[in-house]
Structures are given as C-alpha cells and as structure tokens.
Motif scaffolding. Structure first.
Motif, short mmCIF file in Angstrom:
data_model
loop_
_atom_site.label_atom_id
_atom_site.label_comp_id
_atom_site.label_asym_id
_atom_site.label_seq_id
_atom_site.Cartn_x
_atom_site.Cartn_y
_atom_site.Cartn_z
N SER A 42 46.35 33.11 21.17
CA SER A 42 45.43 34.22 20.93
C SER A 42 45.32 34.53 19.45
O SER A 42 44.21 34.75 18.93
N PHE A 43 46.43 34.53 18.72
CA PHE A 43 46.40 34.77 17.28
C PHE A 43 45.72 33.62 16.54
O PHE A 43 44.99 33.83 15.57
N VAL A 46 39.23 29.72 25.74
CA VAL A 46 38.01 30.52 25.85
C VAL A 46 38.30 31.86 26.50
O VAL A 46 37.87 32.92 26.02
N VAL A 47 39.02 31.84 27.62
CA VAL A 47 39.30 33.09 28.35
C VAL A 47 40.23 33.99 27.54
O VAL A 47 40.05 35.21 27.52
N THR A 48 41.21 33.41 26.87
CA THR A 48 42.11 34.22 26.04
C THR A 48 41.36 34.89 24.92
O THR A 48 41.61 36.06 24.59
N ARG A 49 40.41 34.18 24.33
CA ARG A 49 39.63 34.76 23.23
C ARG A 49 38.75 35.90 23.72
O ARG A 49 38.54 36.89 23.00
N GLU A 50 38.22 35.80 24.94
CA GLU A 50 37.32 36.83 25.46
C GLU A 50 38.05 37.98 26.12
O GLU A 50 37.67 39.14 25.95
N ARG A 51 39.10 37.68 26.90
CA ARG A 51 39.74 38.72 27.71
C ARG A 51 41.20 38.97 27.37
O ARG A 51 41.76 39.96 27.83
N GLY A 52 41.85 38.07 26.64
CA GLY A 52 43.24 38.30 26.28
C GLY A 52 44.20 37.54 27.17
O GLY A 52 43.86 37.10 28.28
N MET A 83 26.15 35.73 36.43
CA MET A 83 26.90 34.48 36.29
C MET A 83 27.71 34.46 35.00
O MET A 83 28.83 33.95 34.97
N HIS A 84 27.14 35.04 33.94
CA HIS A 84 27.89 35.09 32.67
C HIS A 84 29.13 35.97 32.82
O HIS A 84 30.20 35.65 32.27
N ALA A 85 29.00 37.07 33.55
CA ALA A 85 30.15 37.96 33.76
C ALA A 85 31.21 37.32 34.66
O ALA A 85 32.40 37.61 34.53
N LEU A 86 30.77 36.45 35.58
CA LEU A 86 31.70 35.83 36.52
C LEU A 86 32.37 34.58 35.96
O LEU A 86 33.32 34.07 36.55
N LYS A 87 31.90 34.06 34.83
CA LYS A 87 32.43 32.81 34.29
C LYS A 87 33.94 32.85 34.07
O LYS A 87 34.65 31.92 34.47
N PRO A 88 34.50 33.89 33.42
CA PRO A 88 35.96 33.89 33.23
C PRO A 88 36.74 33.85 34.53
O PRO A 88 37.76 33.16 34.63
N TYR A 89 36.25 34.57 35.56
CA TYR A 89 36.95 34.60 36.84
C TYR A 89 36.88 33.23 37.54
O TYR A 89 37.89 32.73 38.04
N LEU A 90 35.69 32.64 37.56
CA LEU A 90 35.53 31.33 38.20
C LEU A 90 36.35 30.26 37.49
O LEU A 90 36.95 29.39 38.13
N ALA A 91 36.39 30.34 36.15
CA ALA A 91 37.13 29.34 35.38
C ALA A 91 38.62 29.42 35.67
O ALA A 91 39.29 28.40 35.89
N ILE A 92 39.17 30.65 35.69
CA ILE A 92 40.60 30.81 35.91
C ILE A 92 40.99 30.45 37.34
O ILE A 92 42.01 29.80 37.58
N ILE A 93 40.17 30.84 38.32
CA ILE A 93 40.48 30.50 39.71
C ILE A 93 40.44 29.00 39.91
O ILE A 93 41.30 28.42 40.59
N SER A 94 39.45 28.33 39.32
CA SER A 94 39.38 26.86 39.41
C SER A 94 40.60 26.22 38.77
O SER A 94 41.12 25.20 39.26
N LEU A 95 41.07 26.83 37.69
CA LEU A 95 42.24 26.29 37.01
C LEU A 95 43.49 26.38 37.89
O LEU A 95 44.35 25.49 37.86
N GLN A 96 43.59 27.44 38.68
CA GLN A 96 44.74 27.57 39.58
C GLN A 96 44.74 26.48 40.66
O GLN A 96 45.79 25.97 41.04
N PHE A 97 43.55 26.12 41.16
CA PHE A 97 43.45 25.00 42.09
C PHE A 97 43.91 23.70 41.42
O PHE A 97 44.58 22.86 42.04
N GLY A 98 43.53 23.53 40.15
CA GLY A 98 43.96 22.35 39.42
C GLY A 98 45.46 22.27 39.25
O GLY A 98 46.07 21.21 39.43
N TYR A 99 46.08 23.40 38.95
CA TYR A 99 47.53 23.43 38.80
C TYR A 99 48.23 23.17 40.14
O TYR A 99 49.28 22.51 40.18
#
Length: 397
Positions: free
Chosen positions: A207-208, A273-279, A7-23
């Motif tokens: 990111s900076f 959060v996602v930018t800090r972890e994955r770019g 679940m910790h590894a899937l958090k960035p993916y779930l967060a970004i996909i949920s964000l696309q539904f929001g947009y």
C-alpha cells in the motif's frame, strides 16, 4: 445510477471473490503436488518465473508512459516485498502446514484480517474513532469473521451429505488423510503465525509502495523478479540436492503453472489495484471465503460430508464480511465529504463535517452572484460587498 456505474462499483468485490476461488484451487493442486514429491522452495521459485513471463510484456507495453523512474528507496521496498511474500510467507506457510495439518493451517489463515487491521492501525492506514459507527462496524466485523472461521474448524456438530459420493469415493482408504503422521503442532503454529504476519506486512508495504510507484502491473512484475532471485538464493541455502529442481509432466508442473498464473501473476496485480482503491483491510477481509469455497467444493465435487458447524461458521463469516465492507464504504463517503469542494476559478472550504447538499448549492449560488456583481463594474460591486458571505473565497486572478 447506470449499469456502467454499478459494474464499476462492483469491480473490487468481484475481483477479490474471484481471487479467493483461485486460492482455493491452488490449495488443492499444491497439496497433490507435495504428495508427488514437489519441494516447496522450488515451487515458490518456479511459480514466480512463470508469473514474470506473463506479466513482463503487459507491464512493458501498457505502463511504459506511467511507470515512475526507479530510485534506491523504491528498489529497497521491492526487495522487501519480494522477501515478505514470495519467500517468507509462502515457504513458512507450507512448512507450518506440513508440521500441523491441512485443516488447522487453512483455519488459521482466517486470522489474517485481524492481523492486517492491527498493522493498518499501527501504520495509520486505518482510522480508529470509537465515536463513529463505521469504526465499530470494522472492529466487530473483524471479530465476527475470525470467530466464524474458528467455529468452522473447532465445532463440527451433526454431519450430512448434499450429494451422495460415487462408488469410487466411498471405497477410499481411511489412511488417505492429508494430515501428516509426524506432527509438531507448536513449531508448526509458530511457522503459520509468522507467515500470516509476513503476508499482512506485505499488504501494508504494498500500500505504501503504490503511493510512490503507481504502476500495478510493473510492481507485480518487480515483485516476481525479486521473488525469483531471493527465492533461488534461499533454495540453494536450504536444499543442497540439485535433484529437487527436476519436475515432470505431472501435478508438480500443474502446480507451478497454476499458482504462477493465478496466484502470483494475477493475484499481485488484483491485490495492488484493490489495495490502492480500498486499502489492505478491505482486501484481507475476504480471505475467510477460501474456507467456505473449499468446504463447498469438497461437498459438491468430492461428495464430502457437511457439518452443522461449517454452516454456522459460514453464516458468521458472511455477516462479518458485510460489517467490514459497510464500515469501509462509510469511510470512503466520509473522506469524500471532508474534501474541499472546488468551483470554477475558486474554492469553497467546508468547515462543517455535517454540511448538507442544500447548503453547498446555496454557497455556490451566492458565489456566482458575487462574480456577476463584480463583472458589472466597481461601483455596483462596492455597493453590494456586504451581501457576500465572508466564508466564500474571492475568485483567483
């Protein structure tokens, strides 16, 4: 790997996909509010006021111990962030959408991953080593993703319906199209492209900034503050009529609340959060999903027709996203492999990039044996000095 690690590894993916539904939801609600007379300058200000009201208490309570001290360089970055996204990107995109069409504007957003990738290369946030497979995976994946989005827009093909529309939907007037009658395609395209460059620049600067201000909620709240101040100034300059600030209990209020909570408050935090972890490249590589989600909602909810081109484009987008994500995951593994392996009271430098796991454990065992020999006394330790490899750093005093 346990369930918690998965679940910790899937958090960035779930967060970004949920964000696309929001947009995708914001896109529909915003278009309805524009039809009811909502001004896009005022919408940008109101949505950030609502986002600030929601974020400020969490930022004050949860990050009071980790929030860095505000300095002039950090403040200037916050001013730039507030101008790039809340003011420049959002308003330019709305102006471009009105000047062209909703279909064209939603399609051109899918160029965002490519622009972000190029900016990340310029500012050295992404490595480009053509001798390594992950680099080619990111390049090819970006090209495939953008190509799939363009196929969805430029090629329609045969049409069919998944769900039969209701009687009310079937009697819609053909004049209810969301495309404006007066279209200035050239100027609108310039607006849209400028908004994407501004959005990509926002991700790069964010990111900076997170490296010197690692408090995601507080950073999101500050962006909203700057968005309100700078957006208000821009609105008073562009709109002299004060009546544009008046909204009622209709879709205009819903657009402000929804976009403020989901697409400004939650989005800024999740993106940070996602930018800090994955770019930033990983973050923007999921933006083409908005087009797929919008097409799916239009088919199932509104009973709209699905074209073959949309299906082909969706498949290409999925493959492109998988390629980019795979390349980014390999980059993370390579970075971890290049890090210095630290033991208890000593460090083992890794000189070979292709060092295997067994070699690491062999070096650790030799190092432990050297410590044991030294603890037995100076006589035995002096007799066995030749057995200790030169690559092992002696224990620190």
């Amino acid at each position: 790997m346990g369930m918690s690690e998965v679940m910790h590894a899937l958090k960035p993916y779930l967060a970004i996909i949920s964000l696309q539904f929001g947009y995708a939801g914001m896109y529909i609600i915003t278009m309805v509010s524009f039809k009811h007379g909502m001004n896009h300058w005022v919408l940008s200000v109101y949505r950030h006021i609502i986002a600030l009201v929601i974020l400020a208490p969490f930022a004050f309570v949860l990050e009071r111990k980790i929030r860095p001290k505000m300095t002039l360089p950090i403040f200037l970055r916050l001013v730039a962030l507030g101008f790039l996204e809340p003011v420049l990107d959002q308003n330019l995109y709305n102006m471009g959408m009105k000047a062209t069409s909703t279909t064209f504007s939603s399609a051109i957003v899918n160029v965002l991953p490519a622009i972000t990738f190029l900016m990340a290369l310029i500012f050295r946030l992404e490595s480009l080593n053509l001798k390594k497979l992950p680099t080619w995976a990111k390049i090819i994946g970006t090209v495939i993703t953008v190509s799939g989005a363009m196929v969805m827009t430029l090629y329609k093909g045969a049409a069919f319906q998944i769900i039969k529309p209701s009687a009310m939907m079937s009697h819609h007037d053909s004049n209810s199209s969301t495309e404006p009658s007066d279209q200035h395609w050239l100027l609108g395209t310039v607006y849209l492209f400028a908004s994407l460059c501004s959005w990509a620049g926002f991700f790069i600067l964010q990111s900076f900034t997170l490296k010197v201000y690692p408090a995601e909620i507080s950073l999101a709240a500050w962006i909203c503050v700057m968005g309100v101040v700078e957006g208000s100034i821009a609105t008073f300059v562009m709109e002299r009529d004060l009546s544009v600030w008046v909204i009622g209990w209709d879709s205009r209020l819903l657009a402000c609340v929804y976009s403020g909570v989901v697409c400004s408050g939650m989005a800024y935090y999740v993106q940070g959060v996602v930018t800090r972890e994955r770019g930033p490249v990983f973050l923007t590589s999921f933006s083409p999903l908005i087009m797929i989600i919008t097409a799916a909602l239009g088919s199932f909810v509104l009973g709209e027709q699905v074209h073959v081109g949309s299906i082909i484009g969706a498949i290409l987008i999925v493959f492109g996203l998988y390629s980019v994500v795979w390349g980014k995951s390999k980059d993370v593994q390579n970075i971890k492999g290049d890090m210095v392996i630290k033991g208890e009271g000593q460090e083992l430098p890794v000189k070979n990039d292709k060092i295997s796991g067994s070699d690491i454990f062999d070096k650790i065992e030799v190092s432990v044996a050297a410590d044991d020999e030294k603890s037995k006394g100076p006589e035995k330790n002096s007799n066995n000095n030749n057995n200790v490899p030169s690559t092992v750093t002696p224990p620190r005093s």
